[in-house]
Motif scaffolding. Sequence first.
Motif, PDB file in Angstrom:
ATOM      1  N   PHE A  70       9.694  -0.866  -7.486  1.00 11.21           N
ATOM      2  CA  PHE A  70       9.305  -1.528  -6.245  1.00 11.21           C
ATOM      3  C   PHE A  70       8.198  -1.750  -6.269  1.00 11.21           C
ATOM      4  O   PHE A  70       7.229  -3.410  -5.679  1.00 11.21           O
ATOM      5  CB  PHE A  70       9.009  -0.410  -4.811  1.00 11.21           C
ATOM      6  N   VAL A  71       7.129  -1.710  -6.861  1.00  8.39           N
ATOM      7  CA  VAL A  71       5.834  -2.012  -6.647  1.00  8.39           C
ATOM      8  C   VAL A  71       5.726  -3.098  -7.795  1.00  8.39           C
ATOM      9  O   VAL A  71       4.746  -4.258  -7.791  1.00  8.39           O
ATOM     10  CB  VAL A  71       4.356  -0.831  -8.053  1.00  8.39           C
ATOM     11  N   LEU A  72       6.753  -3.374  -8.874  1.00  4.67           N
ATOM     12  CA  LEU A  72       6.641  -4.248  -9.733  1.00  4.67           C
ATOM     13  C   LEU A  72       7.224  -5.371  -9.347  1.00  4.67           C
ATOM     14  O   LEU A  72       6.802  -6.194  -9.318  1.00  4.67           O
ATOM     15  CB  LEU A  72       7.306  -3.876 -11.297  1.00  4.67           C
ATOM     16  N   ILE A  73       8.534  -5.430  -8.887  1.00  9.64           N
ATOM     17  CA  ILE A  73       9.448  -6.144  -7.712  1.00  9.64           C
ATOM     18  C   ILE A  73       8.250  -6.505  -6.573  1.00  9.64           C
ATOM     19  O   ILE A  73       8.053  -8.355  -6.559  1.00  9.64           O
ATOM     20  CB  ILE A  73      10.612  -5.724  -7.132  1.00  9.64           C
ATOM     21  N   TYR A  74       7.110  -5.543  -5.622  1.00 11.55           N
ATOM     22  CA  TYR A  74       6.104  -6.611  -5.547  1.00 11.55           C
ATOM     23  C   TYR A  74       5.474  -7.765  -5.705  1.00 11.55           C
ATOM     24  O   TYR A  74       5.445  -8.642  -5.548  1.00 11.55           O
ATOM     25  CB  TYR A  74       5.945  -5.740  -4.664  1.00 11.55           C
ATOM     26  N   ILE A  75       4.629  -7.507  -7.026  1.00 12.33           N
ATOM     27  CA  ILE A  75       3.949  -8.620  -7.955  1.00 12.33           C
ATOM     28  C   ILE A  75       4.847  -9.552  -8.624  1.00 12.33           C
ATOM     29  O   ILE A  75       3.860 -10.343  -8.156  1.00 12.33           O
ATOM     30  CB  ILE A  75       3.787  -7.545  -8.929  1.00 12.33           C
ATOM     31  N   LEU A  76       5.951  -9.102  -8.710  1.00 15.89           N
ATOM     32  CA  LEU A  76       6.777 -10.387  -9.409  1.00 15.89           C
ATOM     33  C   LEU A  76       6.923 -11.499  -7.883  1.00 15.89           C
ATOM     34  O   LEU A  76       6.482 -12.742  -8.331  1.00 15.89           O
ATOM     35  CB  LEU A  76       8.017  -9.902  -9.689  1.00 15.89           C
ATOM     36  N   ALA A 135      -0.257 -15.240  -5.060  1.00 12.79           N
ATOM     37  CA  ALA A 135      -1.159 -14.428  -6.312  1.00 12.79           C
ATOM     38  C   ALA A 135      -2.719 -13.739  -5.829  1.00 12.79           C
ATOM     39  O   ALA A 135      -3.217 -13.054  -6.706  1.00 12.79           O
ATOM     40  CB  ALA A 135      -1.926 -16.341  -6.251  1.00 12.79           C
ATOM     41  N   ARG A 136      -2.997 -14.326  -4.500  1.00 13.09           N
ATOM     42  CA  ARG A 136      -4.082 -13.020  -4.135  1.00 13.09           C
ATOM     43  C   ARG A 136      -3.534 -11.537  -3.620  1.00 13.09           C
ATOM     44  O   ARG A 136      -4.023 -10.429  -4.210  1.00 13.09           O
ATOM     45  CB  ARG A 136      -4.460 -13.887  -2.452  1.00 13.09           C
ATOM     46  N   THR A 137      -2.644 -11.630  -3.091  1.00 12.67           N
ATOM     47  CA  THR A 137      -1.901 -10.611  -2.697  1.00 12.67           C
ATOM     48  C   THR A 137      -1.520  -9.711  -4.165  1.00 12.67           C
ATOM     49  O   THR A 137      -1.439  -8.343  -3.997  1.00 12.67           O
ATOM     50  CB  THR A 137      -0.598 -10.132  -2.219  1.00 12.67           C
ATOM     51  N   LYS A 138      -1.177 -10.184  -4.935  1.00  7.93           N
ATOM     52  CA  LYS A 138      -1.087  -9.929  -6.928  1.00  7.93           C
ATOM     53  C   LYS A 138      -2.227  -9.688  -7.317  1.00  7.93           C
ATOM     54  O   LYS A 138      -1.771  -8.064  -8.149  1.00  7.93           O
ATOM     55  CB  LYS A 138      -0.448 -11.169  -6.855  1.00  7.93           C
ATOM     56  N   ARG A 139      -3.366 -10.096  -6.973  1.00  5.50           N
ATOM     57  CA  ARG A 139      -4.583  -9.546  -8.063  1.00  5.50           C
ATOM     58  C   ARG A 139      -4.752  -8.097  -7.291  1.00  5.50           C
ATOM     59  O   ARG A 139      -5.855  -7.442  -7.873  1.00  5.50           O
ATOM     60  CB  ARG A 139      -5.573 -10.643  -7.805  1.00  5.50           C
ATOM     61  N   MET A 140      -4.373  -8.091  -5.478  1.00  7.22           N
ATOM     62  CA  MET A 140      -5.074  -7.103  -5.028  1.00  7.22           C
ATOM     63  C   MET A 140      -4.423  -5.902  -5.022  1.00  7.22           C
ATOM     64  O   MET A 140      -4.845  -4.762  -5.979  1.00  7.22           O
ATOM     65  CB  MET A 140      -5.009  -7.046  -3.802  1.00  7.22           C
ATOM     66  N   VAL A 141      -2.749  -6.006  -5.484  1.00  8.07           N
ATOM     67  CA  VAL A 141      -2.292  -4.477  -5.847  1.00  8.07           C
ATOM     68  C   VAL A 141      -2.358  -4.060  -7.392  1.00  8.07           C
ATOM     69  O   VAL A 141      -2.668  -3.475  -7.191  1.00  8.07           O
ATOM     70  CB  VAL A 141      -0.468  -5.177  -5.493  1.00  8.07           C
ATOM     71  N   VAL A 159       0.857  -1.155   0.206  1.00  7.80           N
ATOM     72  CA  VAL A 159       0.127   0.170  -0.093  1.00  7.80           C
ATOM     73  C   VAL A 159       0.698   1.151   0.298  1.00  7.80           C
ATOM     74  O   VAL A 159       0.681   2.373  -0.458  1.00  7.80           O
ATOM     75  CB  VAL A 159      -0.825  -0.559   0.857  1.00  7.80           C
ATOM     76  N   PRO A 160       1.625   1.246   1.172  1.00  9.14           N
ATOM     77  CA  PRO A 160       2.868   2.817   0.990  1.00  9.14           C
ATOM     78  C   PRO A 160       3.189   3.131  -0.387  1.00  9.14           C
ATOM     79  O   PRO A 160       3.457   4.389  -0.893  1.00  9.14           O
ATOM     80  CB  PRO A 160       3.971   2.552   1.950  1.00  9.14           C
ATOM     81  N   TYR A 161       3.867   2.070  -1.431  1.00  9.26           N
ATOM     82  CA  TYR A 161       4.732   2.193  -2.307  1.00  9.26           C
ATOM     83  C   TYR A 161       2.936   2.332  -4.014  1.00  9.26           C
ATOM     84  O   TYR A 161       3.584   3.044  -4.455  1.00  9.26           O
ATOM     85  CB  TYR A 161       5.262   1.078  -2.584  1.00  9.26           C
ATOM     86  N   VAL A 162       2.801   2.059  -3.396  1.00  9.49           N
ATOM     87  CA  VAL A 162       1.481   2.010  -4.530  1.00  9.49           C
ATOM     88  C   VAL A 162       1.007   4.010  -3.974  1.00  9.49           C
ATOM     89  O   VAL A 162       0.810   3.928  -5.616  1.00  9.49           O
ATOM     90  CB  VAL A 162       0.125   0.891  -4.672  1.00  9.49           C
ATOM     91  N   VAL A 163       0.837   3.786  -3.222  1.00  9.13           N
ATOM     92  CA  VAL A 163       0.031   5.152  -2.748  1.00  9.13           C
ATOM     93  C   VAL A 163       0.995   6.421  -3.403  1.00  9.13           C
ATOM     94  O   VAL A 163       1.244   7.615  -3.718  1.00  9.13           O
ATOM     95  CB  VAL A 163      -0.459   5.274  -1.468  1.00  9.13           C
ATOM     96  N   THR A 164       2.044   6.379  -2.310  1.00 14.76           N
ATOM     97  CA  THR A 164       3.765   6.666  -3.020  1.00 14.76           C
ATOM     98  C   THR A 164       3.892   7.066  -4.731  1.00 14.76           C
ATOM     99  O   THR A 164       3.564   8.238  -5.021  1.00 14.76           O
ATOM    100  CB  THR A 164       4.709   6.305  -2.488  1.00 14.76           C
TER     101      THR A 164
END
Length: 198
Positions: A86-92, A96-102, A43-48
């Motif tokens: 950061f967001v792309l690394i996180y998604i990688l 699967a559930r968290t990936k969908r949410m992000v 969340v902090p990285y997407v909002v930033t």
Amino acid sequence: MGDKLHLAFGIAGNVTSVLLYAAPILTFKRVIRKRSTEGFSCVPYVVTLFSSLLYFWYGLPIVSCKWENITVVTICGLGVLFETSFVLIYILFASARTKRMVILMVMAMIVVLSITALVSTFALHDHHHRELFVGSIGLVVAIGMYGSPLVVVKQVVQTKSVEFMPFYLSLFSFLNSSLWGPYGVLGRDPFIAETGNS
């Protein structure tokens, strides 16, 4: 004298912004090394990322008058690069559930950003109203950005460890706000002064 001081705060703000944007590098080195997000929140990285994109748009001559906010554009452009990485690394490395949410959060951000850009470009015909519109949205998102690290407070309390709330991120957030606030005041720009953001 006022213009030089304004520029000096902008440059100093850029320096602390680089430190703020770079603070999560150690966290993401760990994510890559362990090939897991280990419960870190995205969340902090997407909002930033959202805040950086909005303020990048805000600083461009389409919204702001000429290049009065060039320091905001330059640092937010760098912020977009850092936060996207950061967001792309996180998604990688996310489950699967968290990936969908992000991915859903990122898609919602893109929709809001696109609507903001279209309205400010085609529906509003002067810089004052464009700054007011984009700045108001940016203000709300910036408040979310500075509050988003609080998402991990529950985890900090449960684990009795500040591992998920890095010290340098908090320190550089404070320094960043302390410099961008005066920059906004000196430039008579309430949307930068109020949030201390760039």
